[in-house]
Design a protein around this motif. Structure first.
Motif, PDB file in Angstrom:
ATOM      1  N   MET A  25     -48.947 -22.002 -30.346  1.00 47.82           N
ATOM      2  CA  MET A  25     -46.999 -21.969 -30.118  1.00 47.82           C
ATOM      3  C   MET A  25     -46.980 -22.943 -28.700  1.00 47.82           C
ATOM      4  SD  MET A  25     -46.020 -18.627 -32.097  1.00 47.82           S
ATOM      5  CE  MET A  25     -46.864 -17.371 -30.862  1.00 47.82           C
ATOM      6  N   TRP A  26     -45.615 -23.456 -29.439  1.00 52.18           N
ATOM      7  CA  TRP A  26     -45.003 -23.900 -27.610  1.00 52.18           C
ATOM      8  C   TRP A  26     -43.748 -22.659 -27.043  1.00 52.18           C
ATOM      9  CZ3 TRP A  26     -47.636 -27.715 -25.518  1.00 52.18           C
ATOM     10  CH2 TRP A  26     -48.507 -28.868 -25.778  1.00 52.18           C
ATOM     11  N   ILE A  27     -44.321 -22.991 -25.940  1.00 50.09           N
ATOM     12  CA  ILE A  27     -42.727 -21.775 -25.542  1.00 50.09           C
ATOM     13  C   ILE A  27     -42.484 -22.184 -24.324  1.00 50.09           C
ATOM     14  CG2 ILE A  27     -42.514 -19.316 -24.829  1.00 50.09           C
ATOM     15  CD1 ILE A  27     -43.348 -17.315 -27.050  1.00 50.09           C
ATOM     16  N   ASN A  28     -41.819 -22.634 -23.378  1.00 44.22           N
ATOM     17  CA  ASN A  28     -41.550 -22.961 -22.453  1.00 44.22           C
ATOM     18  C   ASN A  28     -42.400 -23.626 -21.939  1.00 44.22           C
ATOM     19  OD1 ASN A  28     -39.821 -23.069 -20.280  1.00 44.22           O
ATOM     20  ND2 ASN A  28     -40.946 -21.429 -19.061  1.00 44.22           N
ATOM     21  N   GLY A  29     -42.835 -24.583 -22.734  1.00 41.36           N
ATOM     22  CA  GLY A  29     -43.530 -26.468 -22.106  1.00 41.36           C
ATOM     23  C   GLY A  29     -45.224 -25.774 -22.461  1.00 41.36           C
ATOM     24  N   GLN A  30     -45.104 -24.908 -23.187  1.00 45.09           N
ATOM     25  CA  GLN A  30     -46.504 -24.232 -22.829  1.00 45.09           C
ATOM     26  C   GLN A  30     -47.301 -23.453 -23.862  1.00 45.09           C
ATOM     27  OE1 GLN A  30     -48.439 -24.698 -19.606  1.00 45.09           O
ATOM     28  NE2 GLN A  30     -46.401 -25.219 -18.992  1.00 45.09           N
ATOM     29  N   SER A  31     -48.710 -24.321 -24.998  1.00 45.54           N
ATOM     30  CA  SER A  31     -48.943 -24.078 -25.516  1.00 45.54           C
ATOM     31  C   SER A  31     -49.659 -22.962 -25.619  1.00 45.54           C
ATOM     32  CB  SER A  31     -50.846 -25.088 -26.125  1.00 45.54           C
ATOM     33  OG  SER A  31     -50.945 -24.397 -27.217  1.00 45.54           O
ATOM     34  N   VAL A  32     -49.301 -21.484 -26.222  1.00 45.12           N
ATOM     35  CA  VAL A  32     -49.230 -20.792 -26.463  1.00 45.12           C
ATOM     36  C   VAL A  32     -50.391 -20.286 -27.919  1.00 45.12           C
ATOM     37  CG1 VAL A  32     -48.196 -19.975 -24.689  1.00 45.12           C
ATOM     38  CG2 VAL A  32     -47.442 -19.359 -27.293  1.00 45.12           C
ATOM     39  N   GLN A  33     -50.702 -18.641 -27.560  1.00 43.07           N
ATOM     40  CA  GLN A  33     -51.571 -18.247 -28.713  1.00 43.07           C
ATOM     41  C   GLN A  33     -50.930 -16.787 -29.395  1.00 43.07           C
ATOM     42  OE1 GLN A  33     -54.159 -19.730 -30.135  1.00 43.07           O
ATOM     43  NE2 GLN A  33     -55.093 -17.303 -31.531  1.00 43.07           N
ATOM     44  N   GLY A  34     -50.746 -16.651 -30.147  1.00 43.33           N
ATOM     45  CA  GLY A  34     -49.829 -15.755 -30.783  1.00 43.33           C
ATOM     46  C   GLY A  34     -50.597 -14.246 -30.769  1.00 43.33           C
ATOM     47  N   GLU A  35     -49.631 -13.234 -30.581  1.00 39.24           N
ATOM     48  CA  GLU A  35     -50.012 -12.313 -29.796  1.00 39.24           C
ATOM     49  C   GLU A  35     -50.584 -10.983 -30.926  1.00 39.24           C
ATOM     50  OE1 GLU A  35     -48.495 -12.447 -25.704  1.00 39.24           O
ATOM     51  OE2 GLU A  35     -47.598 -11.320 -26.728  1.00 39.24           O
ATOM     52  N   ALA A  36     -49.716 -11.149 -32.467  1.00 37.73           N
ATOM     53  CA  ALA A  36     -49.615 -10.309 -33.185  1.00 37.73           C
ATOM     54  C   ALA A  36     -51.048 -10.392 -34.554  1.00 37.73           C
ATOM     55  CB  ALA A  36     -48.452 -10.661 -34.393  1.00 37.73           C
ATOM     56  N   GLU A  37     -51.006 -10.410 -35.563  1.00 36.32           N
ATOM     57  CA  GLU A  37     -51.789 -10.452 -36.939  1.00 36.32           C
ATOM     58  C   GLU A  37     -52.446 -12.085 -37.024  1.00 36.32           C
ATOM     59  OE1 GLU A  37     -47.896 -10.880 -38.761  1.00 36.32           O
ATOM     60  OE2 GLU A  37     -48.927  -9.045 -37.335  1.00 36.32           O
ATOM     61  N   PRO A  38     -53.303 -11.981 -37.155  1.00 34.31           N
ATOM     62  CA  PRO A  38     -53.378 -13.958 -37.800  1.00 34.31           C
ATOM     63  C   PRO A  38     -53.136 -14.131 -39.101  1.00 34.31           C
ATOM     64  CG  PRO A  38     -55.340 -11.649 -38.144  1.00 34.31           C
ATOM     65  CD  PRO A  38     -54.531 -11.024 -37.467  1.00 34.31           C
ATOM     66  N   LEU A  39     -53.172 -15.174 -39.137  1.00 31.82           N
ATOM     67  CA  LEU A  39     -52.306 -15.474 -40.528  1.00 31.82           C
ATOM     68  C   LEU A  39     -53.314 -16.844 -41.147  1.00 31.82           C
ATOM     69  CD1 LEU A  39     -49.954 -16.237 -42.623  1.00 31.82           C
ATOM     70  CD2 LEU A  39     -49.059 -17.406 -40.570  1.00 31.82           C
ATOM     71  N   ASP A  40     -53.440 -16.331 -42.459  1.00 31.84           N
ATOM     72  CA  ASP A  40     -54.182 -17.019 -43.272  1.00 31.84           C
ATOM     73  C   ASP A  40     -53.074 -19.070 -43.729  1.00 31.84           C
ATOM     74  OD1 ASP A  40     -56.785 -16.374 -42.782  1.00 31.84           O
ATOM     75  OD2 ASP A  40     -56.865 -15.398 -44.304  1.00 31.84           O
ATOM     76  N   VAL A  41     -53.841 -20.041 -42.522  1.00 32.31           N
ATOM     77  CA  VAL A  41     -53.155 -21.118 -43.470  1.00 32.31           C
ATOM     78  C   VAL A  41     -54.248 -22.077 -44.866  1.00 32.31           C
ATOM     79  CG1 VAL A  41     -51.720 -23.187 -43.514  1.00 32.31           C
ATOM     80  CG2 VAL A  41     -52.111 -21.653 -41.696  1.00 32.31           C
ATOM     81  N   LEU A  42     -53.832 -21.997 -46.568  1.00 31.24           N
ATOM     82  CA  LEU A  42     -54.569 -22.592 -47.392  1.00 31.24           C
ATOM     83  C   LEU A  42     -54.099 -23.845 -48.079  1.00 31.24           C
ATOM     84  CD1 LEU A  42     -54.133 -19.223 -49.963  1.00 31.24           C
ATOM     85  CD2 LEU A  42     -56.215 -19.974 -47.913  1.00 31.24           C
ATOM     86  N   ASN A  43     -54.686 -24.443 -48.503  1.00 28.05           N
ATOM     87  CA  ASN A  43     -54.223 -25.544 -49.289  1.00 28.05           C
ATOM     88  C   ASN A  43     -53.894 -25.877 -50.655  1.00 28.05           C
ATOM     89  OD1 ASN A  43     -54.858 -28.599 -51.286  1.00 28.05           O
ATOM     90  ND2 ASN A  43     -56.377 -28.762 -49.311  1.00 28.05           N
ATOM     91  N   PRO A  44     -53.255 -25.988 -50.927  1.00 25.80           N
ATOM     92  CA  PRO A  44     -52.486 -25.252 -52.157  1.00 25.80           C
ATOM     93  C   PRO A  44     -53.489 -25.660 -53.562  1.00 25.80           C
ATOM     94  CG  PRO A  44     -50.716 -26.702 -50.997  1.00 25.80           C
ATOM     95  CD  PRO A  44     -51.702 -26.613 -50.592  1.00 25.80           C
ATOM     96  N   ALA A  45     -54.131 -26.897 -53.413  1.00 19.16           N
ATOM     97  CA  ALA A  45     -54.834 -27.981 -53.784  1.00 19.16           C
ATOM     98  C   ALA A  45     -56.263 -27.290 -54.218  1.00 19.16           C
ATOM     99  CB  ALA A  45     -55.183 -29.454 -53.970  1.00 19.16           C
ATOM    100  N   THR A  46     -56.701 -26.708 -53.112  1.00 20.31           N
ATOM    101  CA  THR A  46     -57.956 -26.058 -53.350  1.00 20.31           C
ATOM    102  C   THR A  46     -57.967 -24.718 -53.097  1.00 20.31           C
ATOM    103  OG1 THR A  46     -58.610 -25.871 -51.247  1.00 20.31           O
ATOM    104  CG2 THR A  46     -59.094 -27.583 -52.387  1.00 20.31           C
TER     105      THR A  46
END
Length: 464
Positions: free
Chosen positions: A1-22
């Motif tokens: 993510m981007w907060i105050n110009g810095q790339s940061v890692q989320g601190e909450a639960e993980p989220l899978d991003v799926l390819n809807p074609a596969t």
């Protein structure tokens, strides 16, 4: 993510991003914590203290540089859109091109000062000042384009932004923000990932001055309730169940392709797509036959594959809804002329489906499908068709198809919707205000009216 110009890692639960074609996982990302949202809002508020006083020329130049960056990374952005959203490559490329064009249009807009009086002893003018921190919550159907629609006028008006993209399609927004960060001061633009918890926290956050949201009516209602805490300004572009009416004089051969494309744009996953089609009984069979023929010519497949013209539904929840609506219509006696069942292969594929014999009372007519289905309803009396078209608690768009433009305009003016098209549908343009009525929301996007939604008018009363 981007907060105050810095790339940061989320601190909450993980989220899978799926390819809807596969149905395969592209990547796993982490959602933001509420504390990280607070940090993003704080950064935006701090950046606003100076960004609001930036010159119009500086903002215009920044937006044009952003457009250059998007254009220079068009191929990567389009591929990301295909992989996480599912649309065919040609449509993803059009989405990226549209993002560039919309950004340049926003860059070129001027914010006026309205002169109310300029007499010997008095001058009264209305200036338009930025609001502060804008919260943008974007959907999964046009993830890049709608982010641009939200963000660019907000920046052009002098606001700062905290954006939350849909958890189903966050990747192109993250890439977009990476490109934008290069051209703006730290904190002007921030992006956080999250589900309903973060969305609710944004809509009730005391540090956010406006929410712009594109999505479902129930979510829009929840945002409106939450926003009362500090009387946030709102722009809500919510669900629609757009009706199109074909008048008996229409040239069916000339309009059939246009009707199909505007009904099945993005596999029907477009808020302002044509979702109910009313056809005079004298042309009903001809229209149904032509639309079914066009549907059967589509090449359904992975958007990255050569020759694909029709991609998958974006997610399983939406696919299940589409299937349920078609099954309900079939059980009530409707005739499925094309499509009508999901693919047996992996991926959320559902072919373009034309339903004849549709009528009010069927779920596929009464509810927004938001998918690759078009019910076609026969009418004999035009006033009855207009009444049926208006018999909905939503009113985003509508259309009239006719060879008689004067007659079509008369009918279009009777439709209860924010935009009425004649011999077209679902066309949104950067210079034409767009928004809904009834339960489709309020406020407009695009054009000067859309830009001014990101400002607070201030009347300056000068005694000379």
């Amino acid at each position: 993510m981007w907060i105050n110009g810095q790339s940061v890692q989320g601190e909450a639960e993980p989220l899978d991003v799926l390819n809807p074609a596969t149905e395969e996982v592209i990547v796993t990302v982490n959602n933001a914590s509420v504390a990280q949202l607070d940090a993003a809002v704080d950064a935006a508020k701090q950046a606003f203290s100076s960004w609001q006083y930036s010159s119009h020329d500086d903002r215009k130049q920044a937006l044009n540089r952003i457009a250059d960056n998007i254009e220079n990374n068009a191929a990567e952005l389009a591929e990301i859109v295909v992989k996480e959203q599912g649309k065919p490559m040609f449509l993803a490329q059009a989405e990226v091109s549209g993002a560039v064009a919309w950004t340049r249009y926003a860059a070129g807009m001027d914010i006026p000062t309205d002169i109310i009086e300029d007499s010997e002893n008095k001058r009264i003018e209305v200036q338009h000042k930025p609001l502060g921190v804008v919260g943008s919550i974007t959907p999964w159907n046009w993830p890049l384009m709608i982010a641009i629609w939200h963000i660019m006028p907000a920046l052009r008006a002098g606001n700062t932004v905290v954006c939350k993209p849909s958890g189903l399609t966050p990747l192109n927004t993250l890439k977009l923000f990476e490109l934008i960060q290069q051209e703006l001061p730290a904190g002007v633009l921030n992006v956080v990932l999250g589900d309903a918890e973060i969305g609710n926290a944004m809509s009730e956050h005391p540090g956010i001055d406006k929410i712009i949201f594109t999505g479902s009516t129930p979510t829009g209602q929840q945002i409106m309730r939450n926003a009362s805490s500090n009387l946030k300004r709102l722009t809500l572009e919510l669900g629609g169940n757009d009706a199109g009416i074909i008048l008996p004089d229409a040239d069916i051969d000339a309009i059939a392709e246009g009707i199909f494309q505007t009904a099945f744009l993005n596999m029907g996953q477009t808020c302002a797509a044509l979702k109910r089609l009313y056809v005079h009984e004298s042309q009903y069979d001809q229209v149904c036959s032509k639309l079914a023929d066009i549907a059967q010519q589509q090449v359904v497949g992975d958007g990255l594959a050569d020759g694909t013209t029709f991609g998958p539904v974006q997610n399983k929840k939406q696919l299940d809804l589409v299937a349920a609506l078609v099954d309900d219509a079939r059980e009530q006696g409707a005739n499925v002329l094309s499509g009508g069942s999901r693919s047996d292969s992996a991926g959320y594929f559902y072919p373009p489906t034309i339903i004849a014999g549709a009528k009010a009372g069927m779920r596929v007519v009464d509810e927004e499908q938001f998918g690759p289905v078009l019910p076609v309803i026969s009418y004999s009396d035009l006033d009855d068709a207009i009444a049926q078209a208006n018999a909905s608690n939503v009113g985003l768009g509508g259309s009239v198809w006719s060879s008689d433009l004067e007659k079509a305009q008369q009918i279009a003016s009777k439709l209860e919707c924010g935009t009425a098209w004649i011999n077209g549908h679902a066309e949104v343009l950067p210079h034409a205000p767009f928004g809904g009525c009834k339960m489709s929301g309020f406020g407009v996007e695009f054009g000067l009216q859309g830009l001014l939604e990101y400002t607070q008018p201030q009347t300056i009363n000068i005694n000379k």
